[in-house]
Design an enzyme around this catalytic site. Structure first.
Site, short mmCIF file in Angstrom:
data_model
loop_
_atom_site.label_atom_id
_atom_site.label_comp_id
_atom_site.label_asym_id
_atom_site.label_seq_id
_atom_site.Cartn_x
_atom_site.Cartn_y
_atom_site.Cartn_z
N HIS A 1 19.09 -3.50 0.15
CA HIS A 1 18.91 -2.05 0.01
C HIS A 1 19.96 -1.23 0.74
CE1 HIS A 1 15.13 -2.98 -1.90
NE2 HIS A 1 14.83 -1.72 -2.04
N GLU B 1 5.87 -0.68 10.00
CA GLU B 1 7.26 -1.06 10.25
C GLU B 1 7.62 -0.97 11.73
OE1 GLU B 1 9.47 -0.06 6.67
OE2 GLU B 1 11.22 0.24 7.93
N HIS C 1 17.39 2.22 -9.51
CA HIS C 1 17.29 1.75 -8.13
C HIS C 1 17.35 0.22 -8.05
CE1 HIS C 1 15.79 1.37 -4.03
NE2 HIS C 1 14.86 0.56 -4.49
N LYS D 1 3.16 3.43 1.87
CA LYS D 1 4.21 4.40 2.23
C LYS D 1 4.17 5.54 1.22
CE LYS D 1 7.82 1.75 4.54
NZ LYS D 1 9.24 1.39 4.47
N ARG E 1 -6.63 16.64 5.78
CA ARG E 1 -6.29 15.51 6.65
C ARG E 1 -6.61 14.15 6.05
NH1 ARG E 1 -8.54 19.10 10.49
NH2 ARG E 1 -6.86 20.19 11.57
N ARG F 1 8.50 -5.86 8.33
CA ARG F 1 8.48 -5.11 7.07
C ARG F 1 9.90 -4.76 6.60
NH1 ARG F 1 4.08 -0.53 4.98
NH2 ARG F 1 5.09 -0.28 2.97
N LYS G 1 3.86 -8.94 -0.81
CA LYS G 1 4.02 -7.67 -0.08
C LYS G 1 2.79 -7.39 0.78
CE LYS G 1 5.45 -2.92 -0.16
NZ LYS G 1 5.97 -1.75 -0.87
N GLU H 1 13.51 -5.59 -7.74
CA GLU H 1 12.63 -5.81 -6.57
C GLU H 1 11.94 -7.18 -6.66
OE1 GLU H 1 12.78 -3.93 -4.03
OE2 GLU H 1 13.32 -1.91 -4.72
N HIS I 1 21.32 1.13 -1.79
CA HIS I 1 20.99 2.54 -1.63
C HIS I 1 22.25 3.41 -1.56
CE1 HIS I 1 16.89 3.97 -0.04
NE2 HIS I 1 17.20 4.51 -1.19
N ASN J 1 13.68 -4.62 2.75
CA ASN J 1 14.90 -3.85 2.49
C ASN J 1 16.10 -4.73 2.17
OD1 ASN J 1 13.80 -1.27 2.87
ND2 ASN J 1 13.81 -1.58 5.08
P1 NAD Z 1 9.60 6.94 -11.62
O1 NAD Z 1 8.27 7.21 -11.10
O2 NAD Z 1 10.57 8.06 -11.69
O3 NAD Z 1 9.44 6.31 -13.08
C1 NAD Z 1 10.59 5.99 -13.84
C2 NAD Z 1 10.53 6.67 -15.21
O4 NAD Z 1 9.58 6.01 -16.03
C3 NAD Z 1 10.09 8.13 -15.15
O5 NAD Z 1 10.84 8.85 -16.09
C4 NAD Z 1 8.63 8.06 -15.59
O6 NAD Z 1 8.20 9.26 -16.15
C5 NAD Z 1 8.66 6.94 -16.58
N1 NAD Z 1 7.41 6.20 -16.77
C6 NAD Z 1 6.47 5.88 -15.85
N2 NAD Z 1 5.55 5.08 -16.40
C7 NAD Z 1 5.91 4.87 -17.68
C8 NAD Z 1 5.37 4.09 -18.74
N3 NAD Z 1 4.28 3.34 -18.57
N4 NAD Z 1 6.00 4.12 -19.94
C9 NAD Z 1 7.14 4.84 -20.11
N5 NAD Z 1 7.71 5.57 -19.14
C10 NAD Z 1 7.10 5.58 -17.93
O7 NAD Z 1 10.34 5.78 -10.83
P2 NAD Z 1 9.88 4.33 -10.30
O8 NAD Z 1 11.02 3.44 -10.53
O9 NAD Z 1 8.55 3.93 -10.81
O10 NAD Z 1 9.72 4.58 -8.74
C11 NAD Z 1 10.81 5.00 -7.96
C12 NAD Z 1 10.30 5.74 -6.76
O11 NAD Z 1 9.48 4.87 -5.99
C13 NAD Z 1 11.40 6.23 -5.84
O12 NAD Z 1 11.16 7.58 -5.52
C14 NAD Z 1 11.26 5.36 -4.61
O13 NAD Z 1 11.64 6.02 -3.42
C15 NAD Z 1 9.80 5.02 -4.61
N6 NAD Z 1 9.47 3.78 -3.93
C16 NAD Z 1 8.50 3.81 -3.00
C17 NAD Z 1 8.12 2.66 -2.33
C18 NAD Z 1 6.99 2.70 -1.37
O14 NAD Z 1 6.79 1.71 -0.65
N7 NAD Z 1 6.23 3.75 -1.32
C19 NAD Z 1 8.78 1.45 -2.61
C20 NAD Z 1 9.77 1.45 -3.57
C21 NAD Z 1 10.12 2.62 -4.24
MG MG Z 2 13.40 -0.58 -3.28
#
Ligand code: NAD
Ligand code: MG
Length: 351
Positions: free
Chosen positions: A238, A226, A253, A135, A113, A231, A216, A177, A242, A235
């Site tokens: 997006h 949200e 993305h 999130k 938990r 919040r 943020k 972003e 999206h 988006n």
């Molecule tokens: P990701 O985690 O897939 O990373 C992108 C790529 O970069 C991957 O192949 C990873 O292995 C590689 N990588 C990571 N760090 C590296 C580094 N230092 N050097 C080289 N390669 C590296 O994707 P992302 O863009 O970081 O995140 C996208 C995800 O985040 C999505 O799933 C999205 O839904 C989520 N997200 C969440 C929130 C939230 O508020 N929680 C907000 C925005 C996005």
């Molecule tokens: Mg985003």
């Protein structure tokens, strides 16, 4: 390095942001029972760093990529946590991009938990966006982030040194972003415009990351879960972004967010929500990251995906968060037919 406190009601977070932030990790985890989650790419690049920092702590290495952001990976983490006999006072460190951060955060919130969570974002997107705000999620049955929790990490460590190994596509993704944040905050926008020729410089990214985190944090403090609607501003771009991302799956993305902002800026103009000059200004900035807007085949079908967006409230309605004045946003609700028609017309005009 800057220290940014996020005063969220459920649990406050401390964000260390800037060069030297990673050195804080040793103090953060001192005397704690630690469990590290990362992905195969990050582990390949940072194995020595992980070993030097976390010593003999167990490391769970997930397969990299969004397609592994699912229940198999989540249960792989939870199984390993159980095998490692973690307890309530143990600390999970999510070391990687947003995928690792979202799944690590979810596992930390579920195991017994809830145990302590620390985020070490290694992508630009994760540093400016996903690691802050609490999130967590996995995707399920083709629906993105549909299973998740709100769970604040105790610490977030954003060190620009991790960005040195990031491919340009991932930098562009984070810039998507960052520019979105600029459209929500006038000071950030001014800074982006003044530095439009050095958006890809690591020194500039270090500075703007802290600004985006602070922005943020301010939003999340006012609307952690949200509920009030504030919040939602995060988006911007997006809804369309999206939809195109899900349909075409070619770019990152953040690039789709920029394409979404670009297309939606014309809709905002059409409805007199956003003045032409300001919309042009935003589009010029977007153009610094997105050199060319791709030609989209079947854009009406792609835009149709937006009908399934979580933000929509009514049936046959699409909700857009669009820029209004500098630093201000508005929510625009359109019927699905109107929305798809506008997107088709605007994209056709740009092609
Ligand atoms: P990701 O985690 O897939 O990373 C992108 C790529 O970069 C991957 O192949 C990873 O292995 C590689 N990588 C990571 N760090 C590296 C580094 N230092 N050097 C080289 N390669 C590296 O994707 P992302 O863009 O970081 O995140 C996208 C995800 O985040 C999505 O799933 C999205 O839904 C989520 N997200 C969440 C929130 C939230 O508020 N929680 C907000 C925005 C996005
Ligand atoms: Mg985003």
């Amino acid at each position: 390095m800057q220290t940014i406190e996020v005063h969220t009601k459920s649990r406050p977070s401390t964000v260390y942001c800037g060069a030297g932030a990673a050195e804080k990790l040793k103090t953060i985890i001192e005397g704690k029972d630690v469990f590290v989650v990362t992905d195969s790419n990050v582990f390949g690049l940072y194995k020595d760093f992980i070993q030097n920092t976390f010593g003999s702590a167990p490391v769970c290495v997930l397969p990299a990529g969004e397609r592994h952001k699912n229940r198999n990976s989540l249960f792989m983490i939870l199984d390993k946590m159980l095998q490692a006999r973690l307890r309530r006072n143990s600390t999970l460190v999510a070391f990687g991009g947003g995928v690792v951060g979202d799944m690590g955060g979810l596992a930390a919130s579920l195991y017994m938990r809830g145990i302590h969570a620390v985020q070490v974002p290694t992508t630009l997107l994760a540093q400016v966006d996903s690691s802050v705000g609490g999130k967590t999620a996995i995707d399920h049955r083709g629906v993105k982030n549909v299973i998740g929790t709100f769970y604040q990490p105790e610490y977030v460590v954003c060190d620009p040194m991790f960005l040195k190994t990031l491919p340009p596509r991932e930098i562009r993704c984070g810039l998507g972003e960052i520019i979105k944040t600029g459209a929500l905050d006038a000071e950030i926008l001014d800074k982006l415009e003044r530095n439009a020729e050095r958006l890809f410089d690591l020194a500039f990214l270090e500075e703007i990351t802290a600004d985006c985190v602070r922005f943020k944090a301010g939003v999340v403090e006012k609307d952690e879960c949200e509920r009030s609607g504030l919040r939602k501003c995060l988006n911007m771009g997006h809804t369309t972004g999206h939809a195109l991302e899900l349909f075409y799956k070619r770019r990152s993305h953040g690039e789709y967010v920029l394409i979404g902002m670009l297309l939606e800026s014309y809709i905002a103009e059409k409805f007199d929500i956003c003045a032409h000059d300001y919309a042009e200004e935003l589009r010029a900035l977007i153009g610094k990251v997105l050199k060319r807007v791709p030609r989209f085949e079947n854009i009406a079908d792609a835009a149709g995906v937006a009908l399934y967006d979580k933000k929509n409230q009514g049936e046959n309605e699409v909700s857009l968060i669009v820029p209004a004045k500098r630093g201000e946003f508005a929510e625009l609700r359109l019927t699905d037919e109107d929305y798809v028609g506008y997107i088709e017309e605007i994209a056709g005009g740009l092609a």
